[in-house]
Design a protein around this motif. Structure first.
Motif, PDB file in Angstrom:
ATOM      1  N   ALA A  73       0.830  -1.204   0.000  1.00 41.75           N
ATOM      2  CA  ALA A  73       0.000   0.000   0.000  1.00 41.75           C
ATOM      3  C   ALA A  73       0.869   1.261   0.000  1.00 41.75           C
ATOM      4  N   ALA A  74       1.985   1.215   0.707  1.00 38.57           N
ATOM      5  CA  ALA A  74       2.894   2.370   0.738  1.00 38.57           C
ATOM      6  C   ALA A  74       3.529   2.584  -0.634  1.00 38.57           C
ATOM      7  N   HIS A  75       3.890   1.490  -1.306  1.00 42.33           N
ATOM      8  CA  HIS A  75       4.428   1.596  -2.669  1.00 42.33           C
ATOM      9  C   HIS A  75       3.403   2.277  -3.584  1.00 42.33           C
ATOM     10  N   THR A  76       2.163   1.856  -3.468  1.00 43.15           N
ATOM     11  CA  THR A  76       1.099   2.407  -4.302  1.00 43.15           C
ATOM     12  C   THR A  76       0.903   3.893  -4.001  1.00 43.15           C
ATOM     13  N   ALA A  77       0.864   4.238  -2.727  1.00 38.85           N
ATOM     14  CA  ALA A  77       0.683   5.645  -2.339  1.00 38.85           C
ATOM     15  C   ALA A  77       1.851   6.499  -2.842  1.00 38.85           C
ATOM     16  N   LEU A  78       3.057   5.969  -2.742  1.00 33.58           N
ATOM     17  CA  LEU A  78       4.227   6.719  -3.192  1.00 33.58           C
ATOM     18  C   LEU A  78       4.220   6.890  -4.708  1.00 33.58           C
ATOM     19  N   ARG A  79       3.889   5.847  -5.444  1.00 33.03           N
ATOM     20  CA  ARG A  79       3.810   5.956  -6.911  1.00 33.03           C
ATOM     21  C   ARG A  79       2.762   6.988  -7.316  1.00 33.03           C
ATOM     22  N   ALA A  80       1.620   6.974  -6.647  1.00 37.75           N
ATOM     23  CA  ALA A  80       0.559   7.933  -6.962  1.00 37.75           C
ATOM     24  C   ALA A  80       1.004   9.361  -6.652  1.00 37.75           C
ATOM     25  N   ALA A  81       1.687   9.556  -5.526  1.00 38.19           N
ATOM     26  CA  ALA A  81       2.162  10.892  -5.163  1.00 38.19           C
ATOM     27  C   ALA A  81       3.219  11.375  -6.160  1.00 38.19           C
ATOM     28  N   ASP A 107       7.620   7.923   5.734  1.00 38.79           N
ATOM     29  CA  ASP A 107       6.685   8.947   6.200  1.00 38.79           C
ATOM     30  C   ASP A 107       7.153  10.339   5.776  1.00 38.79           C
ATOM     31  N   LEU A 110       6.596  10.700   1.864  1.00 43.68           N
ATOM     32  CA  LEU A 110       5.186  10.899   1.524  1.00 43.68           C
ATOM     33  C   LEU A 110       4.684  12.269   1.990  1.00 43.68           C
ATOM     34  N   ARG A 114       3.491  15.261  -0.659  1.00 47.63           N
ATOM     35  CA  ARG A 114       2.106  15.746  -0.540  1.00 47.63           C
ATOM     36  C   ARG A 114       2.060  17.232  -0.205  1.00 47.63           C
TER      37      ARG A 114
END
Length: 173
Positions: A73-81, A107, A110, A114
């Motif tokens: 999930a962190a990989h996905t959030a980072l790729r999206a950011a 942290d 990200l 953001r």
């Protein structure tokens, strides 16, 4: 760094910042008496990057990878950011994590991407340039330490045999 040919020095410096002008400028001012002088020259050259030089340097950067063992999930959030950032500003997100504890890196990464998404392009360009300068300082430091370790004379092999004490009548064999 000081003993390298100009071409070798530029190639090594390009691993620190992907701007040919920056690398040439730092290489041309050799020799440097110590690491602090090299870092000061790198800082000065980084402060003088033109918008084109900065764009060139940012084009050679890669998105920061999450620390090893990070959950999906962190990989996905980072790729999206990263994708949102690149879409907004047209270049890779850069942030120096040299002073951030490994456990806090994700942290911090990200949070930084953001929070910087809300910047206007001029403000973000200045922040990206500063982060790139900070990255270069860490890379220059690691580069010089790596080269110094590789060039250090090998320590003579230690004689592992027992040594006689000065006051002992016995001689080890």
């Amino acid at each position: 760094m000081n003993s390298a040919t100009p071409r070798e020095a530029e190639a090594a410096l390009l691993t620190c910042i992907g701007s040919l002008r920056w690398a040439r400028r730092v290489a041309e001012h050799r020799p440097y008496p110590d690491l602090d002088a090299l870092l000061a020259a790198g800082d000065e050259a980084a402060y003088d990057l033109s918008p084109g030089d900065l764009a060139e340097a940012l084009a050679h950067e890669y998105p920061a990878a999450p620390p090893h063992g990070t959950y999906t999930a962190a990989h996905t959030a980072l790729r999206a950011a990263h994708a949102a950032y690149e879409s907004r500003f047209g270049h890779t997100f850069v942030v120096c994590l040299d002073d951030v504890a490994r456990a806090e890196a994700l942290d911090h990464l990200l949070s930084a991407v953001r929070s910087r998404l809300g910047n206007d392009p001029e403000e973000e360009r200045a922040i990206a340039a500063e982060e790139l300068r900070r990255l270069a300082r860490g890379r220059l430091t690691r580069l010089t330490r790596t080269h110094a370790a590789a060039e250090a004379p090998e320590a003579p092999a230690r004689d592992e045999r027992p040594q006689a004490r000065p006051d002992s009548p016995y001689v080890p064999v």
